[in-house]
Design a protein around this motif. Sequence first.
Motif, PDB file in Angstrom:
ATOM      1  N   VAL B 213      14.152  23.650  32.741  1.00  0.00           N
ATOM      2  CA  VAL B 213      13.826  22.240  33.006  1.00  0.00           C
ATOM      3  C   VAL B 213      13.927  21.964  34.508  1.00  0.00           C
ATOM      4  O   VAL B 213      13.036  21.344  35.105  1.00  0.00           O
ATOM      5  CB  VAL B 213      14.744  21.304  32.194  1.00  0.00           C
ATOM      6  CG1 VAL B 213      14.496  19.863  32.575  1.00  0.00           C
ATOM      7  CG2 VAL B 213      14.512  21.507  30.714  1.00  0.00           C
ATOM      8  N   ILE B 214      15.002  22.498  35.134  1.00  0.00           N
ATOM      9  CA  ILE B 214      15.152  22.317  36.584  1.00  0.00           C
ATOM     10  C   ILE B 214      13.958  22.929  37.314  1.00  0.00           C
ATOM     11  O   ILE B 214      13.366  22.310  38.201  1.00  0.00           O
ATOM     12  CB  ILE B 214      16.466  22.979  37.073  1.00  0.00           C
ATOM     13  CG1 ILE B 214      17.673  22.257  36.490  1.00  0.00           C
ATOM     14  CG2 ILE B 214      16.530  22.987  38.588  1.00  0.00           C
ATOM     15  CD1 ILE B 214      18.972  22.961  36.756  1.00  0.00           C
ATOM     16  N   GLY B 215      13.570  24.139  36.889  1.00  0.00           N
ATOM     17  CA  GLY B 215      12.427  24.796  37.527  1.00  0.00           C
ATOM     18  C   GLY B 215      11.169  23.965  37.407  1.00  0.00           C
ATOM     19  O   GLY B 215      10.418  23.807  38.377  1.00  0.00           O
ATOM     20  N   PHE B 216      10.946  23.398  36.244  1.00  0.00           N
ATOM     21  CA  PHE B 216       9.743  22.591  36.042  1.00  0.00           C
ATOM     22  C   PHE B 216       9.748  21.377  36.961  1.00  0.00           C
ATOM     23  O   PHE B 216       8.726  21.052  37.579  1.00  0.00           O
ATOM     24  CB  PHE B 216       9.630  22.147  34.582  1.00  0.00           C
ATOM     25  CG  PHE B 216       8.459  21.257  34.344  1.00  0.00           C
ATOM     26  CD1 PHE B 216       7.190  21.774  34.359  1.00  0.00           C
ATOM     27  CD2 PHE B 216       8.622  19.899  34.139  1.00  0.00           C
ATOM     28  CE1 PHE B 216       6.094  20.963  34.174  1.00  0.00           C
ATOM     29  CE2 PHE B 216       7.542  19.080  33.953  1.00  0.00           C
ATOM     30  CZ  PHE B 216       6.275  19.615  33.967  1.00  0.00           C
ATOM     31  N   ILE B 217      10.916  20.717  37.066  1.00  0.00           N
ATOM     32  CA  ILE B 217      10.969  19.524  37.926  1.00  0.00           C
ATOM     33  C   ILE B 217      10.681  19.911  39.374  1.00  0.00           C
ATOM     34  O   ILE B 217       9.914  19.250  40.073  1.00  0.00           O
ATOM     35  CB  ILE B 217      12.353  18.841  37.789  1.00  0.00           C
ATOM     36  CG1 ILE B 217      12.494  18.279  36.379  1.00  0.00           C
ATOM     37  CG2 ILE B 217      12.514  17.737  38.810  1.00  0.00           C
ATOM     38  CD1 ILE B 217      13.887  17.829  36.039  1.00  0.00           C
ATOM     39  N   TYR B 338      17.202  20.652  49.940  1.00  0.00           N
ATOM     40  CA  TYR B 338      17.470  20.469  48.507  1.00  0.00           C
ATOM     41  C   TYR B 338      16.643  21.401  47.638  1.00  0.00           C
ATOM     42  O   TYR B 338      17.188  22.219  46.902  1.00  0.00           O
ATOM     43  CB  TYR B 338      17.251  19.013  48.107  1.00  0.00           C
ATOM     44  CG  TYR B 338      18.221  18.091  48.795  1.00  0.00           C
ATOM     45  CD1 TYR B 338      19.527  17.963  48.328  1.00  0.00           C
ATOM     46  CD2 TYR B 338      17.863  17.403  49.939  1.00  0.00           C
ATOM     47  CE1 TYR B 338      20.432  17.155  48.975  1.00  0.00           C
ATOM     48  CE2 TYR B 338      18.769  16.585  50.596  1.00  0.00           C
ATOM     49  CZ  TYR B 338      20.051  16.474  50.106  1.00  0.00           C
ATOM     50  OH  TYR B 338      20.957  15.684  50.742  1.00  0.00           O
ATOM     51  N   LEU B 339      15.298  21.293  47.731  1.00  0.00           N
ATOM     52  CA  LEU B 339      14.477  22.046  46.772  1.00  0.00           C
ATOM     53  C   LEU B 339      14.636  23.555  46.906  1.00  0.00           C
ATOM     54  O   LEU B 339      14.821  24.250  45.910  1.00  0.00           O
ATOM     55  CB  LEU B 339      13.005  21.663  46.937  1.00  0.00           C
ATOM     56  CG  LEU B 339      12.622  20.261  46.487  1.00  0.00           C
ATOM     57  CD1 LEU B 339      11.133  20.070  46.605  1.00  0.00           C
ATOM     58  CD2 LEU B 339      13.061  20.005  45.068  1.00  0.00           C
ATOM     59  N   ILE B 340      14.587  24.073  48.144  1.00  0.00           N
ATOM     60  CA  ILE B 340      14.635  25.529  48.296  1.00  0.00           C
ATOM     61  C   ILE B 340      15.974  26.104  47.832  1.00  0.00           C
ATOM     62  O   ILE B 340      15.991  27.049  47.030  1.00  0.00           O
ATOM     63  CB  ILE B 340      14.281  25.949  49.742  1.00  0.00           C
ATOM     64  CG1 ILE B 340      12.814  25.636  50.003  1.00  0.00           C
ATOM     65  CG2 ILE B 340      14.549  27.422  49.971  1.00  0.00           C
ATOM     66  CD1 ILE B 340      12.356  25.949  51.387  1.00  0.00           C
ATOM     67  N   PRO B 341      17.140  25.558  48.277  1.00  0.00           N
ATOM     68  CA  PRO B 341      18.400  26.111  47.759  1.00  0.00           C
ATOM     69  C   PRO B 341      18.528  25.984  46.238  1.00  0.00           C
ATOM     70  O   PRO B 341      18.926  26.952  45.571  1.00  0.00           O
ATOM     71  CB  PRO B 341      19.472  25.272  48.460  1.00  0.00           C
ATOM     72  CG  PRO B 341      18.821  24.721  49.652  1.00  0.00           C
ATOM     73  CD  PRO B 341      17.391  24.527  49.308  1.00  0.00           C
ATOM     74  N   ILE B 342      18.144  24.806  45.690  1.00  0.00           N
ATOM     75  CA  ILE B 342      18.273  24.649  44.237  1.00  0.00           C
ATOM     76  C   ILE B 342      17.376  25.651  43.525  1.00  0.00           C
ATOM     77  O   ILE B 342      17.801  26.337  42.585  1.00  0.00           O
ATOM     78  CB  ILE B 342      17.922  23.205  43.814  1.00  0.00           C
ATOM     79  CG1 ILE B 342      18.956  22.230  44.363  1.00  0.00           C
ATOM     80  CG2 ILE B 342      17.879  23.085  42.297  1.00  0.00           C
ATOM     81  CD1 ILE B 342      18.585  20.785  44.148  1.00  0.00           C
ATOM     82  N   ALA B 343      16.116  25.770  44.003  1.00  0.00           N
ATOM     83  CA  ALA B 343      15.196  26.697  43.363  1.00  0.00           C
ATOM     84  C   ALA B 343      15.715  28.123  43.452  1.00  0.00           C
ATOM     85  O   ALA B 343      15.609  28.899  42.502  1.00  0.00           O
ATOM     86  CB  ALA B 343      13.817  26.597  44.018  1.00  0.00           C
ATOM     87  N   PHE B 344      16.325  28.452  44.581  1.00  0.00           N
ATOM     88  CA  PHE B 344      16.788  29.824  44.776  1.00  0.00           C
ATOM     89  C   PHE B 344      17.968  30.142  43.857  1.00  0.00           C
ATOM     90  O   PHE B 344      17.989  31.185  43.184  1.00  0.00           O
ATOM     91  CB  PHE B 344      17.176  30.016  46.244  1.00  0.00           C
ATOM     92  CG  PHE B 344      17.178  31.446  46.642  1.00  0.00           C
ATOM     93  CD1 PHE B 344      15.985  32.137  46.734  1.00  0.00           C
ATOM     94  CD2 PHE B 344      18.347  32.104  46.892  1.00  0.00           C
ATOM     95  CE1 PHE B 344      15.965  33.462  47.070  1.00  0.00           C
ATOM     96  CE2 PHE B 344      18.348  33.440  47.234  1.00  0.00           C
ATOM     97  CZ  PHE B 344      17.160  34.122  47.329  1.00  0.00           C
TER      98      PHE B 344
END
Lengths: 163, 356
Positions: B213-217, B338-344
């Motif tokens: 779900v996180i990845g999709f967002i 935010y996005l890059i660290p969370i995605a990683f």
Amino acid sequence: MNLADFLFYVFAVITLVSAFFVVTFKNIIYSAYSLMLTFLGVAGIYVLLGADFIAIVQVIVYVGGILILILFGVMLTNKIQNVPIKTEASFIIPASITIGAFGGILVSTFINTRWKSMPAELANSTLSDVGHLLMNEYILIFELLGILLLVALVGAASIARKQ
Amino acid sequence: MIYEFLANLFGSDIIASFISGALPFVFVVPFALFAVWLERKVSAHMQDRLGPMRVGYHGWLQTVADILKLIQKEDITATDTDKKLFNIAPVLVFMGSYAAFAAIPFSSAYIGSGIDLGILYIVAVSGLVVAGILMAGWASNNKYSLYGAVRSAAQVVSYEIPTVIVILTVVVVVGSLNLTKITEFQTSRFWDWMIFGGSIAGIKKLILLPFMVIGFIIIYISSLAETNRTPFDIPEAESELVGGYHTEYSGMKFAMFFLAEYANMFAVSAIAATLFLGGYHSPFGYFGNLTGMIWLVPIEQFFWFTAKGIFFVFVQMWLRWTLPRLRVDQLMTLCWKYLIPIAFVNFLIVALIMVL
């Protein structure tokens, strides 16, 4: 003429013509965009050779990365149009001797090499082979390149941070 | 399937591939006309207006009338523009958006090219859009255009990183970059879709679910930024930059930019749907399989695929008319901090779950 031949000639013409324009255009932006066409043409030829992974990586790295960087550099440089770009012919005699010798070597290699000819066939994806090779035989080089890129990134960040 | 059919029909590979390559165009142009109308209607209803109402029932022919007007318009080129690049740029931008359609599986019967590197190819050709936008901004010889183009390029290049990391997350789960295989991995039951953990048996699926779900967002936010839509539309922020990189364009060339934008909107929505929401699969089995009419299945799949795509395009419009625009620094902060660290981290966790 089948599809692969047709596509090969299309890509070959794109590559050669745009490469010619890269060196002859006096406007650096035109040269940069011609370079993009050269990269795309080379990527097309890679696909026809069955190297699909390297073709797509070529587009990602060169068109999506390096070319955009070149364009950024050119567009953010003040008065780049005023810099005279030399495109006239100079040192004609030594240059033609060198080119003639080098060209001769290339042509003789083309003629004398016994090329391995294979029947044209739809190539399988090279992706899993490339992955296995990178993770087994060339793991050390792969990791070293990763560290090199990381060092470059950290260096770039620290240079940018000082200001 | 359609390619083989065409090759048999015409007896020539070359003609068949040209027609097969032009097929998405038949989809993209009507879609763009529909989406422009939809955007105007959505924006109107969000602001308590009616929107276009005169041409056809509830104005549905409005965009057709608009395109007829745009075709007749004079092709204005300002004096100091770089004529050649100015004319090529809209085509290059559209080419970049259109090229992505070659690897998108519309249904199990039609995919332009079922290459094994499908999703990587789509990431690669999106670079062409950036080159085209930079070309438009530069050739216009207008500071607003150039600012818009440089902002846009910086934005697209930055937001590609979280997109690619999320794509990698999906690839780690499926084990293939082929979009058809990614779709087939998610079966025609909605609880097997990637956003619900994919068709993996057992407890692993439940552990995977929140991270998917996180990845999709994340991929949805960054695809908004990649199409330069609000809240990430600073490249064409009207209050600061007039019209951004297409300030100087008029008539059909302006329409080309619009076509490219809407084609791109559908492409990113389709990719998000393919990666996380089962692609062309129906959420609950096929009517064709139930009644024994197998030929109906690809048509149903096409319906579900476009429905999912148009739904996400609708969400993009919804967001555009609800959220304010981000500033440049906020935009870059959101991406890099935010996005890059969370995605990683998300990617590492998913990879760990898959290894265990």
